[in-house]
Design a protein around this motif. Structure first.
Motif, PDB file in Angstrom:
ATOM      1  N   ALA A 177      41.726 -61.524  -0.524  1.00 45.60           N
ATOM      2  CA  ALA A 177      42.375 -62.744  -1.013  1.00 45.60           C
ATOM      3  C   ALA A 177      42.353 -62.763  -2.535  1.00 45.60           C
ATOM      4  O   ALA A 177      41.328 -62.416  -3.153  1.00 45.60           O
ATOM      5  CB  ALA A 177      41.654 -63.974  -0.471  1.00 45.60           C
ATOM      6  N   PRO A 178      43.456 -63.145  -3.197  1.00 41.54           N
ATOM      7  CA  PRO A 178      43.537 -63.099  -4.664  1.00 41.54           C
ATOM      8  C   PRO A 178      42.391 -63.809  -5.363  1.00 41.54           C
ATOM      9  O   PRO A 178      41.817 -63.269  -6.319  1.00 41.54           O
ATOM     10  CB  PRO A 178      44.886 -63.773  -4.958  1.00 41.54           C
ATOM     11  CG  PRO A 178      45.701 -63.520  -3.725  1.00 41.54           C
ATOM     12  CD  PRO A 178      44.733 -63.575  -2.584  1.00 41.54           C
ATOM     13  N   ASP A 179      42.027 -65.024  -4.899  1.00 45.68           N
ATOM     14  CA  ASP A 179      40.939 -65.758  -5.554  1.00 45.68           C
ATOM     15  C   ASP A 179      39.614 -65.024  -5.412  1.00 45.68           C
ATOM     16  O   ASP A 179      38.804 -64.969  -6.360  1.00 45.68           O
ATOM     17  CB  ASP A 179      40.819 -67.164  -4.960  1.00 45.68           C
ATOM     18  CG  ASP A 179      41.990 -68.048  -5.352  1.00 45.68           C
ATOM     19  OD1 ASP A 179      42.731 -67.679  -6.290  1.00 45.68           O
ATOM     20  OD2 ASP A 179      42.171 -69.105  -4.711  1.00 45.68           O
ATOM     21  N   THR A 180      39.381 -64.444  -4.232  1.00 47.03           N
ATOM     22  CA  THR A 180      38.143 -63.687  -4.000  1.00 47.03           C
ATOM     23  C   THR A 180      38.103 -62.445  -4.880  1.00 47.03           C
ATOM     24  O   THR A 180      37.060 -62.102  -5.454  1.00 47.03           O
ATOM     25  CB  THR A 180      38.030 -63.286  -2.520  1.00 47.03           C
ATOM     26  OG1 THR A 180      38.110 -64.451  -1.706  1.00 47.03           O
ATOM     27  CG2 THR A 180      36.730 -62.549  -2.256  1.00 47.03           C
ATOM     28  N   CYS A 181      39.246 -61.780  -4.978  1.00 53.55           N
ATOM     29  CA  CYS A 181      39.323 -60.573  -5.813  1.00 53.55           C
ATOM     30  C   CYS A 181      39.042 -60.905  -7.266  1.00 53.55           C
ATOM     31  O   CYS A 181      38.278 -60.210  -7.944  1.00 53.55           O
ATOM     32  CB  CYS A 181      40.702 -59.933  -5.670  1.00 53.55           C
ATOM     33  SG  CYS A 181      40.918 -58.435  -6.679  1.00 53.55           S
ATOM     34  N   MET A 182      39.646 -61.980  -7.756  1.00 52.89           N
ATOM     35  CA  MET A 182      39.455 -62.353  -9.160  1.00 52.89           C
ATOM     36  C   MET A 182      37.999 -62.721  -9.428  1.00 52.89           C
ATOM     37  O   MET A 182      37.434 -62.338 -10.464  1.00 52.89           O
ATOM     38  CB  MET A 182      40.370 -63.527  -9.516  1.00 52.89           C
ATOM     39  CG  MET A 182      41.852 -63.169  -9.580  1.00 52.89           C
ATOM     40  SD  MET A 182      42.237 -62.075 -10.969  1.00 52.89           S
ATOM     41  CE  MET A 182      42.024 -63.220 -12.326  1.00 52.89           C
ATOM     42  N   ALA A 183      37.379 -63.450  -8.502  1.00 54.84           N
ATOM     43  CA  ALA A 183      35.998 -63.880  -8.700  1.00 54.84           C
ATOM     44  C   ALA A 183      35.033 -62.704  -8.695  1.00 54.84           C
ATOM     45  O   ALA A 183      34.037 -62.700  -9.432  1.00 54.84           O
ATOM     46  CB  ALA A 183      35.607 -64.893  -7.624  1.00 54.84           C
ATOM     47  N   GLY A 184      35.340 -61.703  -7.892  1.00 56.27           N
ATOM     48  CA  GLY A 184      34.425 -60.564  -7.791  1.00 56.27           C
ATOM     49  C   GLY A 184      35.008 -59.286  -8.362  1.00 56.27           C
ATOM     50  O   GLY A 184      34.617 -58.188  -7.947  1.00 56.27           O
ATOM     51  N   PHE A 185      35.926 -59.412  -9.319  1.00 56.79           N
ATOM     52  CA  PHE A 185      36.660 -58.244  -9.816  1.00 56.79           C
ATOM     53  C   PHE A 185      35.726 -57.189 -10.414  1.00 56.79           C
ATOM     54  O   PHE A 185      35.841 -55.995 -10.099  1.00 56.79           O
ATOM     55  CB  PHE A 185      37.697 -58.682 -10.861  1.00 56.79           C
ATOM     56  CG  PHE A 185      38.599 -57.558 -11.308  1.00 56.79           C
ATOM     57  CD1 PHE A 185      39.699 -57.200 -10.554  1.00 56.79           C
ATOM     58  CD2 PHE A 185      38.347 -56.863 -12.478  1.00 56.79           C
ATOM     59  CE1 PHE A 185      40.537 -56.167 -10.951  1.00 56.79           C
ATOM     60  CE2 PHE A 185      39.174 -55.835 -12.889  1.00 56.79           C
ATOM     61  CZ  PHE A 185      40.273 -55.476 -12.118  1.00 56.79           C
ATOM     62  N   ASP A 186      34.794 -57.608 -11.255  1.00 58.84           N
ATOM     63  CA  ASP A 186      33.908 -56.635 -11.910  1.00 58.84           C
ATOM     64  C   ASP A 186      33.056 -55.895 -10.874  1.00 58.84           C
ATOM     65  O   ASP A 186      32.830 -54.678 -11.005  1.00 58.84           O
ATOM     66  CB  ASP A 186      33.006 -57.340 -12.928  1.00 58.84           C
ATOM     67  CG  ASP A 186      33.807 -57.864 -14.111  1.00 58.84           C
ATOM     68  OD1 ASP A 186      34.915 -57.343 -14.359  1.00 58.84           O
ATOM     69  OD2 ASP A 186      33.322 -58.799 -14.789  1.00 58.84           O
ATOM     70  N   ALA A 187      32.586 -56.607  -9.853  1.00 56.62           N
ATOM     71  CA  ALA A 187      31.777 -55.966  -8.809  1.00 56.62           C
ATOM     72  C   ALA A 187      32.628 -54.976  -8.009  1.00 56.62           C
ATOM     73  O   ALA A 187      32.149 -53.888  -7.636  1.00 56.62           O
ATOM     74  CB  ALA A 187      31.180 -57.024  -7.885  1.00 56.62           C
ATOM     75  N   LEU A 188      33.877 -55.328  -7.746  1.00 60.02           N
ATOM     76  CA  LEU A 188      34.780 -54.426  -7.021  1.00 60.02           C
ATOM     77  C   LEU A 188      35.036 -53.157  -7.813  1.00 60.02           C
ATOM     78  O   LEU A 188      35.044 -52.045  -7.263  1.00 60.02           O
ATOM     79  CB  LEU A 188      36.101 -55.142  -6.728  1.00 60.02           C
ATOM     80  CG  LEU A 188      36.072 -56.204  -5.624  1.00 60.02           C
ATOM     81  CD1 LEU A 188      37.375 -57.012  -5.635  1.00 60.02           C
ATOM     82  CD2 LEU A 188      35.876 -55.544  -4.261  1.00 60.02           C
ATOM     83  N   VAL A 189      35.246 -53.305  -9.098  1.00 62.07           N
ATOM     84  CA  VAL A 189      35.511 -52.137  -9.948  1.00 62.07           C
ATOM     85  C   VAL A 189      34.274 -51.244 -10.020  1.00 62.07           C
ATOM     86  O   VAL A 189      34.374 -50.005 -10.029  1.00 62.07           O
ATOM     87  CB  VAL A 189      35.942 -52.596 -11.362  1.00 62.07           C
ATOM     88  CG1 VAL A 189      35.958 -51.430 -12.339  1.00 62.07           C
ATOM     89  CG2 VAL A 189      37.323 -53.247 -11.312  1.00 62.07           C
ATOM     90  N   GLU A 190      33.107 -51.875 -10.057  1.00 58.01           N
ATOM     91  CA  GLU A 190      31.875 -51.079 -10.088  1.00 58.01           C
ATOM     92  C   GLU A 190      31.701 -50.312  -8.780  1.00 58.01           C
ATOM     93  O   GLU A 190      31.233 -49.169  -8.772  1.00 58.01           O
ATOM     94  CB  GLU A 190      30.680 -52.010 -10.324  1.00 58.01           C
ATOM     95  CG  GLU A 190      29.366 -51.265 -10.513  1.00 58.01           C
ATOM     96  CD  GLU A 190      28.221 -52.202 -10.865  1.00 58.01           C
ATOM     97  OE1 GLU A 190      27.070 -51.759 -10.776  1.00 58.01           O
ATOM     98  OE2 GLU A 190      28.495 -53.377 -11.213  1.00 58.01           O
ATOM     99  N   ARG A 191      32.131 -50.933  -7.667  1.00 61.45           N
ATOM    100  CA  ARG A 191      31.998 -50.274  -6.362  1.00 61.45           C
ATOM    101  C   ARG A 191      33.074 -49.217  -6.164  1.00 61.45           C
ATOM    102  O   ARG A 191      32.817 -48.160  -5.561  1.00 61.45           O
ATOM    103  CB  ARG A 191      32.097 -51.334  -5.260  1.00 61.45           C
ATOM    104  CG  ARG A 191      31.880 -50.785  -3.865  1.00 61.45           C
ATOM    105  CD  ARG A 191      31.893 -51.911  -2.846  1.00 61.45           C
ATOM    106  NE  ARG A 191      31.713 -51.418  -1.494  1.00 61.45           N
ATOM    107  CZ  ARG A 191      31.739 -52.183  -0.399  1.00 61.45           C
ATOM    108  NH1 ARG A 191      31.915 -53.510  -0.535  1.00 61.45           N
ATOM    109  NH2 ARG A 191      31.570 -51.666   0.802  1.00 61.45           N
TER     110      ARG A 191
END
Length: 477
Positions: free
Chosen positions: A64-78
């Protein structure tokens, strides 16, 4: 098509000069809105999330876009191979996108501004060129209103266009200074222009910050508040540019080729001659080098003040925003104060004194205590007092040591040299942070720029430099 000849004899009476000067001041009032509202406050923090939205849609479509934006840095790190946006085929991190657009904009200014300056001097149509660049920049700025969702490339292109037009218009604006003022009037006129610019930019920024901070109570979404603020900067720029366009007058230039292509070609040939002839003005070059060094220190301190407040002093955004506003309005009085002081003790001595105060400010940064808002406000107040005056009086001095009829060319060299040298201060701060991890030490490292600039300016024989350029030496310099 032939260029219309300017009036054979221009009224150069004190009343006519004052009329032009009052119109000239208002272009600083007009364009400062772009720098304060767009560059200093709103665009960077807004454009980066827009780029992140595009990266989320491209690389994480199942989240979900809001979830992605909120956790963007963690996603990129993963997922380190994901989370990029495409810029002309290159993968760029969203956090780096605004810095990239700023770098491209500065590079284009370095390439374009010399030709703009030479063309303005070559054709003599400065008023028309000022208006053209101003309205291109203003319209591009107003169009930032349409940057939303994932339109990061639109934002980048519009900012680059607006910034290039801004720089080009400032070159032409500055080149009017020696034409609308006598040598004795130069400090006063330059200081008033700079002061009025701070007042105009600060006034619009204050109105925009009210909208931004009170957007919920006004029933406006945060993103919409930012978009309205950015559009208002372009509208402000466009409306108030009308005043200088009505007041400023073109000056006669020597007969030359008059077609557009020949004028462009002539401007490049003239620029090449100017660069070759600069060795005839060694003291002008010495002043230019001194200015670039100490101004690099000034710009680096200003550019890192927000990071210093948050990282070294642990102060919140509210303190930073109110400090920015205070600097805008206090700098108005500071520019006038230093202009008045220059009339008493001389321009060179005033600039040298301001560099001593800049040195004291960066030393004092070592002793500002964490969480002490009052101490930070006092430091910002001291910066505001010398900020406008240092730059305004330096512009006035530079206008004295350049040959007549070549004003726009030389001011374009001042602008591009300023842009080209700006990385040195930033690099110094980066190295200091890398070695010490302390923003206090990083700010203190700027002392070298003020000391070297002070020494080089002190060594510059300004009366001789003014005579070498073929100009009248004012009674007090």
């Amino acid at each position: 098509m032939p260029v219309p000849a300017p009036p054979a004899a221009l009224d150069d009476s004190p009343a006519a000069r004052r009329r032009e000067q009052r119109g000239w001041y208002f272009y600083d009032w007009a364009n400062s809105a772009f720098y304060t509202t767009i560059i200093s406050v709103f665009l960077g923090p807004y454009l980066i999330p827009v780029a992140k939205t595009a990266a989320c849609a491209k690389d994480f479509p199942n989240i979900a876009p809001d979830t992605c934006m909120a956790g963007f840095d963690a996603l990129v790190e993963r997922y380190p191979d994901l989370g990029f946006v495409d810029v002309l085929g290159a993968d760029i991190r969203p956090a780096a996108f605004f810095g990239l657009t700023l770098t491209i904009a500065v590079f284009l200014q370095i390439v374009v501004l010399p030709a703009v300056g030479a063309l303005a001097d070559h054709t003599g149509r400065k008023r028309e060129m000022l208006g053209g660049f101003a309205y291109v920049g203003a319209l591009a700025t107003m169009a930032l209103y349409f940057v939303e969702g994932d339109r990061y490339m639109l934002g980048g292109v519009l900012f680059i266009l607006a910034n290039l037009a801004y720089g080009s218009s400032v070159v032409i604006y500055d080149s009017f200074l020696p034409q609308i003022s006598t040598a004795a009037e130069r400090d006063r006129v330059s200081s008033r222009g700079w002061a009025i610019g701070y007042l105009g930019g600060g006034l619009l920024l204050a109105l925009n910050l009210v909208l931004y901070t009170q957007h919920e109570s006004l029933g406006v979404a945060e993103g919409m508040a930012v978009r309205i603020s950015m559009m208002s900067a372009g509208l402000w720029w466009a409306i108030f540019t009308i005043i200088p366009l009505l007041r400023l007058r073109n000056r006669p230039v020597p007969v030359h080729e008059t077609t557009a292509m020949r004028s462009v070609g002539g401007s490049f040939r003239q620029l090449a001659r100017t660069l070759g002839e600069m060795r005839r003005y060694p003291l002008t070059v010495l002043f230019l080098v001194a200015y670039l060094i100490y101004n690099d220190g000034v710009q680096t301190v200003i550019g890192n003040s927000a990071a210093f407040a948050s990282e070294a002093l642990k102060l919140d955004k509210t303190v930073q925003i109110t400090a920015i506003l205070m600097v805008q309005f206090v700098a108005f009085f500071g520019a006038l104060l230093l202009g008045w002081l220059a009339r008493g003790i001389g321009t060179k001595r005033t600039v040298l004194a301001s560099l001593v105060l800049w040195t004291a400010i960066v030393v004092a940064a070592l002793f500002v205590e964490e969480g002490q808002e009052l101490q930070f406000y006092l430091m910002a107040f001291a910066i505001a007092i010398v900020l406008g005056g240092t730059q305004a009086l330096s512009r006035s001095l530079f206008s004295q040591v350049i040959p007549k009829g070549r004003e726009a060319e030389y001011f374009s060299l001042l602008q591009i040299s300023d842009k080209g040298s700006a990385f040195i201060g930033s690099l110094t701060v980066t190295i200091a942070l890398q070695q010490t991890n302390s923003y206090r030490i990083a700010i203190l490292s700027m002392i070298i720029f003020f000391v070297i600039g002070f020494v080089l300016l002190a060594l510059t024989n300004l009366p001789k430099a003014i005579r070498q350029a073929g100009n009248e030496v004012p009674d007090r310099i």
